[in-house]
Design an enzyme around this catalytic site. Structure first.
Site, PDB file in Angstrom:
ATOM      1  N   GLY A   1       0.832  -1.198   0.000  1.00  0.00           N
ATOM      2  CA  GLY A   1       0.000   0.000   0.000  1.00  0.00           C
ATOM      3  C   GLY A   1       0.863   1.242   0.000  1.00  0.00           C
ATOM      4  O   GLY A   1       1.937   1.272  -0.611  1.00  0.00           O
ATOM      5  N   GLU A   2       0.373   2.306   0.658  1.00  0.00           N
ATOM      6  CA  GLU A   2       1.095   3.574   0.803  1.00  0.00           C
ATOM      7  C   GLU A   2       1.205   4.366  -0.498  1.00  0.00           C
ATOM      8  O   GLU A   2       1.689   5.492  -0.512  1.00  0.00           O
ATOM      9  CB  GLU A   2       2.516   3.369   1.351  1.00  0.00           C
ATOM     10  CG  GLU A   2       2.593   2.650   2.676  1.00  0.00           C
ATOM     11  CD  GLU A   2       4.024   2.434   3.164  1.00  0.00           C
ATOM     12  OE1 GLU A   2       4.182   2.032   4.321  1.00  0.00           O
ATOM     13  OE2 GLU A   2       4.973   2.674   2.376  1.00  0.00           O
TER      14      GLU A   2
END
Length: 344
Positions: A314-315
């Protein structure tokens, strides 16, 4: 939400001109595959044959999720706060490194993270100070909050474009948000197939069964209200997904390409697509998440991610990788020679 009516199709004439230009280059027609298709679609977004990415950003939205209390996550909830601090201090988390590698400006937003103190590198828009409520017991957020967060995402694209940004990536952090994203995707697709619910950050078998039970029960509990994307976000969504929904809508409204990351990001993309299917033409999938709900959402929108990297961080990390591919695509159409220019 009235602004959705301003979304228009891609500029077909600009795309034809870009395709003709690609076909004139020193290569077999179509031989650069996706690199050609990317530049042609960006021409449709901007209305220009040739384009350049002057400024790019990855918008990372942090938010806690009340459904965490149901035992659907393997990490402590405080990790949301901790990771936000790591990003803000540029302590070399994955997205810090990859955004630097691709010359992308990382913008970090606190939409509702428990205990997170103000920081000069965090933009605070706390729509719910401690994050959402437990969606197994009631709505995750009031309908009015869902609407406000979507509008915030749309406004953000408008403001970023006015500042000179011409490419946006979508990132997030929040313990439990693979549960909210799976719930949103399943609600939108009217599915109760628990095989779409993945392990997220690495649940063991017993915790995965608990996660499946919670999501299915929540979808049944809210069934009468899951009638449109805004209600879906209100009932079982997260503040991060609502903001990302707005980003994808804003990308189509203000004609800025926006990149999909993983399953949380594609949940927002799906909400935007259902609100206005034309949004899809302004989205670029980066990597194919291993989460089954991602694959189902991508298939529903007929979106294919060119990268298969087995990533699940993610991120916005997948967005950072894909920004380099977009650069390469535009470098080809801007610089490649054609047969008429050859010295023979």
């Amino acid at each position: 939400m009235e602004r959705i009516k301003n979304i228009k199709p891609l500029d077909i004439q600009a795309m034809k001109e870009a395709e003709n230009l690609q076909n004139s280059f020193i290569k077999p027609v179509g031989s650069l595959g996706e690199l050609e298709r990317i530049s042609i679609r960006i021409a449709g977004i901007t209305g220009s044959q040739k384009n350049k990415i002057s400024r790019r950003t990855i918008c990372l939205f942090g938010a806690d999720n009340g459904v965490y209390d149901e035992g659907i996550c393997s990490s402590p909830q405080d990790f949301t706060r901790l990771l936000m601090q790591v990003y803000a201090e540029n302590q070399n988390a994955g997205i810090n490194i990859l955004s630097r590698q691709t010359n992308s400006e990382l913008k970090i937003f606190d939409l509702g993270v428990k205990g997170l103190k103000p920081h000069k590198n965090i933009i605070t828009h706390k729509f719910m100070s401690d994050g959402t409520a437990d969606f197994l017991k009631g709505r995750a957020m009031p309908l009015s909050i869902a609407e406000k967060v979507i509008s915030f995402g749309i406004d953000l694209v408008r403001d970023l474009k006015s500042e000179g940004f011409d490419l946006i990536g979508t990132g997030e952090v929040g313990m439990g948000n693979t549960s909210t994203s799976c719930a949103c995707i399943m609600a939108a697709l009217k599915s109760r197939d628990d095989s779409l619910i993945g392990r997220g950050a690495g649940l063991d078998d017993s915790d995965l069964l608990r996660k499946k039970k919670v999501i299915i029960e929540a979808l049944n509990f809210h069934a009468e209200n899951l009638k449109d994307p805004v209600n879906i976000l209100s009932c079982v969504g997260g503040l991060d997904i609502a903001a990302i929904t707005g980003i994808f809508l804003g990308g189509a409204i203000y004609r800025v390409p926006v990149i999909i990351d993983g399953v949380i990001s594609i949940a927002g993309a799906l909400m935007a697509y259902i609100l206005e299917p034309l949004c899809r033409d302004y989205m670029f999938a980066s990597h194919e998440s291993s989460e089954p709900a991602y694959i189902k959402a991508a298939d529903f929108m007929n979106i294919k991610a060119p990268l298969k990297m087995s990533m699940r961080l993610g991120e916005g990390t997948g967005c950072a990788l894909f920004m380099q591919i977009i650069d390469d695509s535009l470098a080809i159409i801007n610089n490649m020679g054609n047969f008429n220019e050859l010295n023979t």
